[in-house]
Design a protein around this motif. Structure first.
Motif, PDB file in Angstrom:
ATOM      1  N   LEU A  27       0.809  -1.201   0.000  1.00 51.22           N
ATOM      2  CA  LEU A  27       0.000   0.000   0.000  1.00 51.22           C
ATOM      3  C   LEU A  27       0.854   1.268   0.000  1.00 51.22           C
ATOM      4  N   ALA A  28       2.126   1.111   0.360  1.00 56.82           N
ATOM      5  CA  ALA A  28       3.006   2.277   0.355  1.00 56.82           C
ATOM      6  C   ALA A  28       3.099   2.867  -1.047  1.00 56.82           C
ATOM      7  N   PHE A  29       3.189   2.004  -2.070  1.00 60.51           N
ATOM      8  CA  PHE A  29       3.252   2.503  -3.440  1.00 60.51           C
ATOM      9  C   PHE A  29       1.956   3.218  -3.808  1.00 60.51           C
ATOM     10  N   LYS A  30       0.838   2.641  -3.460  1.00 61.66           N
ATOM     11  CA  LYS A  30      -0.463   3.245  -3.792  1.00 61.66           C
ATOM     12  C   LYS A  30      -0.578   4.646  -3.182  1.00 61.66           C
ATOM     13  N   ASN A  31      -0.070   4.805  -1.969  1.00 65.31           N
ATOM     14  CA  ASN A  31      -0.178   6.091  -1.284  1.00 65.31           C
ATOM     15  C   ASN A  31       0.849   7.116  -1.740  1.00 65.31           C
ATOM     16  N   THR A  32       2.039   6.646  -2.169  1.00 68.86           N
ATOM     17  CA  THR A  32       3.108   7.583  -2.510  1.00 68.86           C
ATOM     18  C   THR A  32       3.435   7.646  -4.000  1.00 68.86           C
ATOM     19  N   GLN A  33       3.091   6.596  -4.736  1.00 69.00           N
ATOM     20  CA  GLN A  33       3.465   6.441  -6.145  1.00 69.00           C
ATOM     21  C   GLN A  33       4.984   6.394  -6.331  1.00 69.00           C
ATOM     22  N   ASP A  34       5.698   6.094  -5.246  1.00 70.98           N
ATOM     23  CA  ASP A  34       7.150   5.974  -5.303  1.00 70.98           C
ATOM     24  C   ASP A  34       7.493   4.586  -5.838  1.00 70.98           C
ATOM     25  N   LEU A  35       8.199   4.545  -6.978  1.00 71.10           N
ATOM     26  CA  LEU A  35       8.527   3.270  -7.626  1.00 71.10           C
ATOM     27  C   LEU A  35       9.388   2.347  -6.765  1.00 71.10           C
ATOM     28  N   PHE A  36      10.070   2.910  -5.793  1.00 68.35           N
ATOM     29  CA  PHE A  36      10.851   2.098  -4.870  1.00 68.35           C
ATOM     30  C   PHE A  36       9.962   1.020  -4.250  1.00 68.35           C
ATOM     31  N   TYR A  37       8.804   1.405  -3.764  1.00 65.77           N
ATOM     32  CA  TYR A  37       7.909   0.456  -3.096  1.00 65.77           C
ATOM     33  C   TYR A  37       7.347  -0.575  -4.063  1.00 65.77           C
ATOM     34  N   LEU A  38       7.056  -0.162  -5.257  1.00 69.74           N
ATOM     35  CA  LEU A  38       6.559  -1.096  -6.268  1.00 69.74           C
ATOM     36  C   LEU A  38       7.623  -2.142  -6.594  1.00 69.74           C
ATOM     37  N   ASP A  39       8.846  -1.697  -6.790  1.00 72.14           N
ATOM     38  CA  ASP A  39       9.933  -2.620  -7.123  1.00 72.14           C
ATOM     39  C   ASP A  39      10.220  -3.586  -5.974  1.00 72.14           C
ATOM     40  N   ILE A  40      10.236  -3.080  -4.758  1.00 74.03           N
ATOM     41  CA  ILE A  40      10.487  -3.945  -3.606  1.00 74.03           C
ATOM     42  C   ILE A  40       9.383  -4.991  -3.497  1.00 74.03           C
ATOM     43  N   CYS A  41       8.160  -4.591  -3.701  1.00 73.18           N
ATOM     44  CA  CYS A  41       7.031  -5.521  -3.660  1.00 73.18           C
ATOM     45  C   CYS A  41       7.204  -6.615  -4.716  1.00 73.18           C
TER      46      CYS A  41
END
Length: 170
Positions: free
Chosen positions: A1-15
């Motif tokens: 959900l961190a990516f959804k809230n921030t749109q920071d690709l870091f969180y998407l990639d880690i996921c």
């Protein structure tokens, strides 16, 4: 959900990387996820996961990466000649590294190259326990990620769920 809230690709990639790692390293032949891996192989703790500076340099040079690419990668991932852990190196991305730099070529290719070379090492023993609650949590996480993050991959959670259900029935 961190990516959804921030749109920071870091969180998407880690996921994505967590799910890929779990699929590659923890899934057993029945379609369930095992509890974990031992820390040691070849009688040395962390042997599968650690590298010498020279080992990384040699592997990457043999695979025709340029000296400046190798040097930059070593710096980005905290690799030191004297080692960063018991005279060897644990690859870790330095906090000050902008995440988008790691998403570009040649960093992805270098990481893939090292992953392939790591697979040639003696693999630690896998803990064969399949803890149903952990598998349930993992499937729940996959479903949430699929619905909230991986809009282009809605089938991902369903595939994992079906695989796990089939594994439980075997």
């Amino acid at each position: 959900l961190a990516f959804k809230n921030t749109q920071d690709l870091f969180y998407l990639d880690i996921c994505r990387e967590i799910f890929e790692c779990c699929e590659r390293d923890f899934k057993n032949s029945e379609g369930l996820w095992c509890a974990g891996w031992d820390a040691d192989s070849e009688g040395e703790e962390g042997q599968f996961y650690i590298w010498t500076y020279e080992e990384i340099e040699n592997i990457l040079a043999k695979n025709e990466f340029k000296k400046e690419e190798i040097s930059r990668f070593l710096k980005l991932y905290g690799v030191e000649k004297q080692g960063n852990w018991e005279s060897k190196n644990i690859l870790h991305l330095r906090l000050e590294t902008p995440w988008d730099t790691t998403r570009q070529s040649p960093h992805l290719e270098i990481r893939q190259c090292l992953l392939e070379n790591r697979s040639k090492k003696v693999t630690p023993a896998r803990d064969p326990k399949m803890i149903v609650a952990w598998n349930g949590y993992f499937i729940s996480s996959l479903m949430k990620a699929s619905l909230n993050v991986f809009d282009s991959e809605p089938e991902l959670a369903r595939e994992f769920y079906n695989s796990a259900i089939n594994g439980l029935q075997n």
